[in-house]
Design a protein around this motif. Structure first.
Motif, PDB file in Angstrom:
ATOM      1  N   SER A  88       0.837  -1.207   0.000  1.00 14.96           N
ATOM      2  CA  SER A  88       0.000   0.000   0.000  1.00 14.96           C
ATOM      3  C   SER A  88       0.867   1.249   0.000  1.00 14.96           C
ATOM      4  CB  SER A  88      -0.935  -0.003   1.212  1.00 14.96           C
ATOM      5  OG  SER A  88      -1.861  -1.059   1.136  1.00 14.96           O
ATOM      6  N   ASP A  89       1.885   1.254   0.842  1.00 13.79           N
ATOM      7  CA  ASP A  89       2.799   2.402   0.892  1.00 13.79           C
ATOM      8  C   ASP A  89       3.577   2.530  -0.421  1.00 13.79           C
ATOM      9  OD1 ASP A  89       1.954   2.931   3.458  1.00 13.79           O
ATOM     10  OD2 ASP A  89       3.609   1.827   4.405  1.00 13.79           O
ATOM     11  N   LEU A  90       3.999   1.390  -0.965  1.00 13.31           N
ATOM     12  CA  LEU A  90       4.746   1.395  -2.224  1.00 13.31           C
ATOM     13  C   LEU A  90       3.893   1.938  -3.360  1.00 13.31           C
ATOM     14  CD1 LEU A  90       7.134   0.587  -4.060  1.00 13.31           C
ATOM     15  CD2 LEU A  90       6.134  -1.708  -4.190  1.00 13.31           C
ATOM     16  N   LEU A  91       2.636   1.503  -3.438  1.00 15.71           N
ATOM     17  CA  LEU A  91       1.744   1.954  -4.503  1.00 15.71           C
ATOM     18  C   LEU A  91       1.569   3.461  -4.477  1.00 15.71           C
ATOM     19  CD1 LEU A  91      -1.031  -0.798  -4.427  1.00 15.71           C
ATOM     20  CD2 LEU A  91       0.410  -0.229  -6.378  1.00 15.71           C
ATOM     21  N   ASN A  92       1.356   4.012  -3.303  1.00 15.26           N
ATOM     22  CA  ASN A  92       1.133   5.457  -3.189  1.00 15.26           C
ATOM     23  C   ASN A  92       2.354   6.262  -3.611  1.00 15.26           C
ATOM     24  OD1 ASN A  92      -1.471   5.059  -2.225  1.00 15.26           O
ATOM     25  ND2 ASN A  92      -0.824   5.013  -0.082  1.00 15.26           N
ATOM     26  N   SER A  93       3.507   5.881  -3.130  1.00 15.42           N
ATOM     27  CA  SER A  93       4.726   6.623  -3.463  1.00 15.42           C
ATOM     28  C   SER A  93       5.116   6.438  -4.925  1.00 15.42           C
ATOM     29  CB  SER A  93       5.880   6.182  -2.552  1.00 15.42           C
ATOM     30  OG  SER A  93       6.151   4.795  -2.710  1.00 15.42           O
ATOM     31  N   TYR A  94       4.936   5.218  -5.455  1.00 22.29           N
ATOM     32  CA  TYR A  94       5.306   4.949  -6.849  1.00 22.29           C
ATOM     33  C   TYR A  94       4.393   5.706  -7.814  1.00 22.29           C
ATOM     34  CZ  TYR A  94       7.015   2.188 -10.835  1.00 22.29           C
ATOM     35  OH  TYR A  94       7.582   1.799 -12.013  1.00 22.29           O
ATOM     36  N   LYS A  95       3.092   5.703  -7.519  1.00 24.74           N
ATOM     37  CA  LYS A  95       2.150   6.387  -8.397  1.00 24.74           C
ATOM     38  C   LYS A  95       2.361   7.888  -8.379  1.00 24.74           C
ATOM     39  CE  LYS A  95      -2.630   6.108  -9.923  1.00 24.74           C
ATOM     40  NZ  LYS A  95      -3.940   5.438  -9.718  1.00 24.74           N
ATOM     41  N   ALA A  96       2.704   8.442  -7.225  1.00 28.92           N
ATOM     42  CA  ALA A  96       2.977   9.875  -7.131  1.00 28.92           C
ATOM     43  C   ALA A  96       4.207  10.247  -7.944  1.00 28.92           C
ATOM     44  CB  ALA A  96       3.171  10.262  -5.667  1.00 28.92           C
ATOM     45  N   ARG A  97       5.146   9.340  -8.021  1.00 28.77           N
ATOM     46  CA  ARG A  97       6.396   9.637  -8.723  1.00 28.77           C
ATOM     47  C   ARG A  97       6.313   9.331 -10.213  1.00 28.77           C
ATOM     48  NH1 ARG A  97      11.595   6.907  -6.195  1.00 28.77           N
ATOM     49  NH2 ARG A  97      10.805   8.185  -4.461  1.00 28.77           N
ATOM     50  N   HIS A  98       5.624   8.231 -10.587  1.00 32.39           N
ATOM     51  CA  HIS A  98       5.647   7.788 -11.983  1.00 32.39           C
ATOM     52  C   HIS A  98       4.300   7.890 -12.699  1.00 32.39           C
ATOM     53  CE1 HIS A  98       9.706   6.153 -11.383  1.00 32.39           C
ATOM     54  NE2 HIS A  98       9.262   5.638 -10.246  1.00 32.39           N
ATOM     55  N   GLY A  99       3.231   8.049 -11.952  1.00 27.39           N
ATOM     56  CA  GLY A  99       1.904   8.142 -12.576  1.00 27.39           C
ATOM     57  C   GLY A  99       1.316   6.791 -12.944  1.00 27.39           C
ATOM     58  N   THR A 100       2.011   5.720 -12.624  1.00 28.63           N
ATOM     59  CA  THR A 100       1.521   4.361 -12.888  1.00 28.63           C
ATOM     60  C   THR A 100       1.716   3.537 -11.617  1.00 28.63           C
ATOM     61  OG1 THR A 100       3.687   3.640 -13.706  1.00 28.63           O
ATOM     62  CG2 THR A 100       2.118   4.487 -15.338  1.00 28.63           C
ATOM     63  N   THR A 101       1.299   2.270 -11.663  1.00 29.10           N
ATOM     64  CA  THR A 101       1.573   1.390 -10.530  1.00 29.10           C
ATOM     65  C   THR A 101       2.797   0.543 -10.868  1.00 29.10           C
ATOM     66  OG1 THR A 101       0.311  -0.540 -11.264  1.00 29.10           O
ATOM     67  CG2 THR A 101      -0.915   1.241 -10.148  1.00 29.10           C
TER      68      THR A 101
END
Length: 236
Positions: free
Chosen positions: A158-171
């Motif tokens: 859950s934490d990874l998804l949020n930070s990754y999407k904020a940075r890359h716009g994808t999952t």
């Protein structure tokens, strides 16, 4: 399917006779119970002896229930848990898991994994050996390698998804599907990323088991032992 005569798990020669411990049986490295739809025998990865197949099957069931319960599909997650709790022959570990749940300061509830470190270590061996066999068409040498492992649960994802999407716009899972080292199973219900001697098995985008083959040295045997100790105190 690889039509092999040696079991990838125990490295023993299998026999043609039926209903014997070393009789060969079709093996799906990623078991049907982890997925939402069954594959037939023609979709198997290789043959394994009945003894290893039977030994792996109990943890297949536990892994399937655990992986589905960690997914973002609430209907599937809840249905899986209720089904596991309703099984009088297998529900004790899941009942203990729920009773031991604890609410954290941020409001999230954590529960101990319904498996021991030894059980996960054994299952990590199966996955690592099976993936090695799929790649190299030969069994792993136990004297050469030791398997270290790590479990990743829903809270970490859950934490990874949020930070990754904020940075890359994808999952990360969308990007991982297109990675050349990734095998996609059952419409992404399982992703297997495999490179060199490291594997990452991701189930329903909410639970993962990471394995690594390391040289069989005293230091790496100690690292494997540390994996067991850490997991026995772990929560998901």
């Amino acid at each position: 399917m690889i039509r092999n005569s040696v079991c990838p798990y125990c490295s023993k020669l299998m026999v043609k006779a039926e209903n014997q411990p070393l009789s060969r049986s079709v093996e799906h490295l990623i078991p049907n119970v982890v997925l939402t739809s069954n594959r037939n025998k023609g979709d198997g990865d290789f043959y394994a002896c009945r003894a290893c197949n039977s030994s792996k099957s109990e943890m297949d069931y536990v892994l399937g229930a655990l992986a589905k319960s960690q997914c973002n599909d609430e209907k599937l997650a809840l249905g899986t848990i209720w089904k596991a709790l309703d099984d009088p022959k297998r529900n004790s570990r899941f009942i203990d898991m729920i009773l031991a749940g604890a609410e954290q300061a941020d409001g999230r509830v954590t529960m101990p994994l319904p498996v021991s470190g030894h059980e996960v270590a054994t299952y990590a061996d199966y996955l690592a050996k099976g993936q090695y066999f799929k790649r190299y068409k030969k069994p792993i040498s136990p004297s050469q390698y030791v398997v270290t492992f790590e479990v990743v649960g829903k809270l970490v994802f859950s934490d990874l998804l949020n930070s990754y999407k904020a940075r890359h716009g994808t999952t990360p899972f969308e990007d991982l599907k297109s990675n050349p080292y990734t095998e996609v199973i059952a419409d992404s219900e399982c992703l297997i990323w495999s490179k060199n001697n490291r594997n990452m098995f991701i189930f329903h985008s909410g639970f993962a088991l990471i394995t690594k083959l390391m040289n069989n040295t005293k230091r790496n045997v100690a690292r494997r032992r540390a994996c067991l100790l850490e997991l026995d105190g772990g929560h998901t």
